[in-house]
Design a protein around this motif. Structure first.
Motif: not given
Length: 779
Positions: A417, A466-467, A469-470, A473-474, A502, A505
């Motif tokens: 990611d 999927d990565t 999309e994450s 979303d983040g 993380d 965020r």
């Protein structure tokens, strides 16, 4: 084949006159074609000459060569070694940190030397004027390409090489110790079979006998070190008695020193005949060593080597070991990757080490093989002996490693990611098709095709989607109606500062708070994912508690210890029990604080950013809140800042008012005082002028006034804020070079008195905000 025949114009760049068999076989592919080259060969077989041949061809063709070295210590070593190229009229430049980068020298260099991390940084910033030089690279030589398999650094090397190939398509020459799956690396780099070389053990200049020695693990780790040390000495002693030499690898700098001390006593008891106390000249030379313990040890034939020694001491130890004056040398892993310092016997005493950020960690299989590869002295030994000392429970694991070697794996998936976010932030990925094209350029994709079940090849593209999309979303990435992909401010900042997502965020969440305090800044950093694996030892508990008295925090274990170390760093007094990990933790925290400062600047405003800048400066210099502004002046560190603050000088403006005479009386030399004053003159010096601001106003009336903010010092980006009775009225961020005005509405409110405050904060400097107030009576 003589060097002078193969590359006559570069004959003086090599430290020998003839190429060996391995070098001769690879030479035509390197010198006579432009194909990418992958070559694996045993340690000490002469791979460095292949790198130098590739560089010679690039220089001959008028191009620029980039040499990617696995460690920072090796970049400095290459700079010294390649003075031979300088003497031929070519310039060599080692690219170091952001602050020290000289873009003009980098742009003019014929040979650039970088670590993977520096190359990653440069390629991420390739479109900025400071780093444009990276797009002019014509040949990239990757030393020790098996670093791809490193948990910590492999992903960085992989994405950097893939990115560089997309940016400027250089020729790639990748060198490595023996690797079973060299074909995968060749496929990744598009090296054809005729320029892919897997030189086996028969190309080793000295045969290697490698094995495992076990010991019985006890409850006391300190006692275990000595059990392993005695096992190492038992293994090395027969070779030393035969006038051979032993190289013993241990896990830390401190352990090299302690092991050397204990070994001197033990060898004396065993009456092992080593040492050179009767050698008068050696005795005289040893007096020049700056390390006291080393000075005593070398005379007994025992020494230690680590990156913390002065360069002069390291050079002398290496020279004396080569000359046979030192019989047993204790070292950290730096020697395995760097200096060609073979020994008849190599012993790996420690297979684990303490990492301040990750706790107890297994030494990597790559490091093990690299260390053992140092066994055997060409020209002196017919066979070299390498031994791994480990607990019985791990013996089979190391025997299998020595028997089968280690295939190189991709480590990209662990931080997929972060790496994908970085590519999007740079603009090299703009839509889903670009994502898939990028994936195909990675070693990760090659290994997934080679080991489809282990890597889940069938689901690889789905995993990347999927990565992506994450990331959306983040809040790191946003998509448009035309399915284009673009990084958000959050994504760009995470990439710029190499943050785990993380952590980015977490920083963004802090920015949303109404009130941000010093405690909140420190807690946001200490709780970052980068510190998640920090180990909290039982003997550190009292020291941690003492630093957090009165601090309300939800952090536990390692992050709580990090918070204690940061608080201690701000005061400049770290408890002894926390010092072993404090330096590494503080350096990582400073990077995170710099990132958080910019997060706050973007999302919260200049005042919050200025608070983070002051916290950052206090953690770096260990000064009080009153003295922190002085650290903005070049030439003033923690000691001088404390001295001047005690004398009542607490800001650059105070320093200018005092002048050089006052500073010399405070203990600075005249030359330093002059430089300090000159630096202080380049910093802002703010005056707030209220002009025709009224003393009173009638109830219900409203009139506009202008307040002038004047800067009599150096230009600066500033945030100007006006509050009335602590309620914000007006804000303005600008570059303040001389003066600016800000409108202030004076009104007769419900209070009997209105307190108007103007504050000027500096988001990029650790200067205390400048504030002034006026009271207006409501009649």
């Amino acid at each position: 084949m003589r060097v002078a025949e193969a590359v006559p114009e570069f004959a003086d760049a090599f430290g020998f006159e003839e190429f060996n068999r391995m070098q001769r076989e690879a030479l035509p592919a390197i010198l006579e074609t432009d194909e990418n080259v992958v070559a694996s060969a045993p340690t000490a077989s002469g791979k460095t000459a292949l790198a130098e041949l590739a560089i010679c061809k690039t220089l001959r063709d008028g191009g620029t060569a980039l040499f990617v070295a696995p460690m920072r210590a090796l970049t400095n070593e290459k700079e010294a070694e390649w003075e031979r190229f300088e003497s031929l009229g070519y310039s060599v430049y080692v690219v170091t940190g952001e602050r020290d980068l000289n873009p003009r020298r980098a742009e003019r260099a014929d040979i650039l030397v970088m670590t993977p991390e520096k190359a990653d940084s440069a390629t991420r910033k390739h479109d900025s004027p400071r780093y444009q030089f990276i797009t002019d690279v014509d040949c990239c030589v990757i030393d020790e390409v098996h670093l791809l398999d490193s948990d910590e650094r492999g992903g960085v090397l992989e994405v950097t090489v893939s990115r560089l190939r997309r940016l400027c398509a250089p020729r790639v020459v990748a060198l490595s110790a023996t690797m079973p799956n060299i074909g995968d690396v060749a496929e990744w780099l598009d090296a054809p079979p005729e320029s892919t070389f897997a030189f086996g053990d028969d190309y080793r200049p000295v045969d290697l006998h490698a094995g495992v020695k076990t010991y019985t693990h006890g409850d006391n780790s300190f006692a275990d070190k000595y059990r392993r040390l005695y096992r190492a000495l038992d293994t090395a002693e027969p070779h030393v008695r035969e006038e051979g030499q032993a190289l013993v690898f241990v896990s830390s700098r401190q352990d090299t020193v302690q092991a050397a001390k204990k070994t001197r006593d033990e060898l004396a008891e065993r009456d092992v005949p080593i040492g050179a106390r009767g050698d008068y000249d050696f005795h005289t030379d040893a007096k020049e060593l700056s390390n006291d313990t080393l000075r005593k040890s070398v005379l007994d034939g025992v020494a230690f080597h680590h990156a913390g020694l002065s360069k002069g001491d390291r050079d002398k130890v290496e020279q004396w070991f080569k000359e046979g004056k030192i019989s047993i040398l204790f070292s950290t892993s730096t020697l395995a990757w760097g200096v060609n310092l073979p020994a008849r016997c190599v012993v790996i005493r420690d297979t684990k080490y303490h990492d301040p950020l990750d706790g107890e960690t297994d030494i990597s299989p790559l490091d093990v093989l690299q260390m053992l590869g140092r066994a055997g002295r060409p020209g002196y030994d017919d066979v070299g002996y390498g031994w791994v000392i480990c607990d019985r429970s791990e013996a089979d694991k190391y025997r299998r490693l020595l028997r089968e070697g280690k295939e190189i794996e991709s480590r990209l998936a662990a931080d997929l990611d972060s790496h994908l976010n970085a590519e999007i932030a740079m603009g090299t990925i703009r839509d889903l098709d670009d994502v898939m094209s990028w994936l195909d350029t990675t070693f990760y994709a090659v290994r997934a095709r080679s080991k489809p079940e282990e890597y889940g090849y069938e689901n690889l593209r789905e995993r990347v989607r999927d990565t992506l999309e994450s990331l959306v979303d983040g809040g790191f990435v946003e998509t448009g109606e035309d399915l284009r992909i673009e990084a958000t401010t959050l994504g760009r900042l995470a990439s710029k500062y190499y943050l785990r997502l993380d952590t980015a965020r977490r920083f963004a969440d802090l920015c949303e708070r109404d009130r941000i305090t010093t405690d909140a800044v420190l807690e946001a950093v200490a709780g970052a994912v980068e510190f998640r694996s920090v180990s909290a030892r039982s003997n550190e508990a009292d020291a941690v508690d003492s630093m957090l008295v009165g601090t309300d925090t939800d952090l536990e274990d390692g992050p709580r210890k990090v918070l204690a170390i940061l608080r201690a760093a701000m005061t400049g007094s770290t408890p002894a029990d926390l010092r072993s990990d404090a330096w590494v933790i503080r350096q990582n925290a400073l990077r995170l604080l710099a990132a958080l400062r910019e997060f706050l600047d973007r999302f919260s405003g200049p005042d919050a950013a200025n608070l983070a800048a002051r916290v950052e400066a206090r953690v770096e210099h260990g000064v009080s809140r009153d003295a922190v502004g002085l650290t903005a002046i070049d030439g003033i560190g923690s000691g001088r800042a404390g001295t001047l603050a005690t004398g009542g000088l607490r800001s650059p403006a105070d320093v200018l008012d005092a002048g050089t005479a006052e500073l010399t009386r405070a203990g600075l030399t005249e030359g330093v005082a002059e430089r300090v004053v000159e630096s202080a003159e380049s910093l802002p010096r703010i005056e707030i002028e209220w002009g025709a601001f009224p003393d009173s106003v009638a109830t219900g009336e409203n009139e506009m006034r202008e307040v002038t903010i004047r800067n009599r010092g150096g230009g600066v980006r500033a945030g100007i804020r006006v509050t009335v009775n602590d309620v914000e009225m007006t804000t303005k961020t600008c570059y303040l070079s001389d003066e600016t005005t800000i409108p202030v509405g004076v009104f007769g409110g419900t209070s009997d008195e209105m307190e108007f405050t103007v504050s000027v904060a500096f988001p990029e400097l650790p200067l205390l905000p400048v504030r002034d107030s006026r009271s207006v009576v409501v009649e």
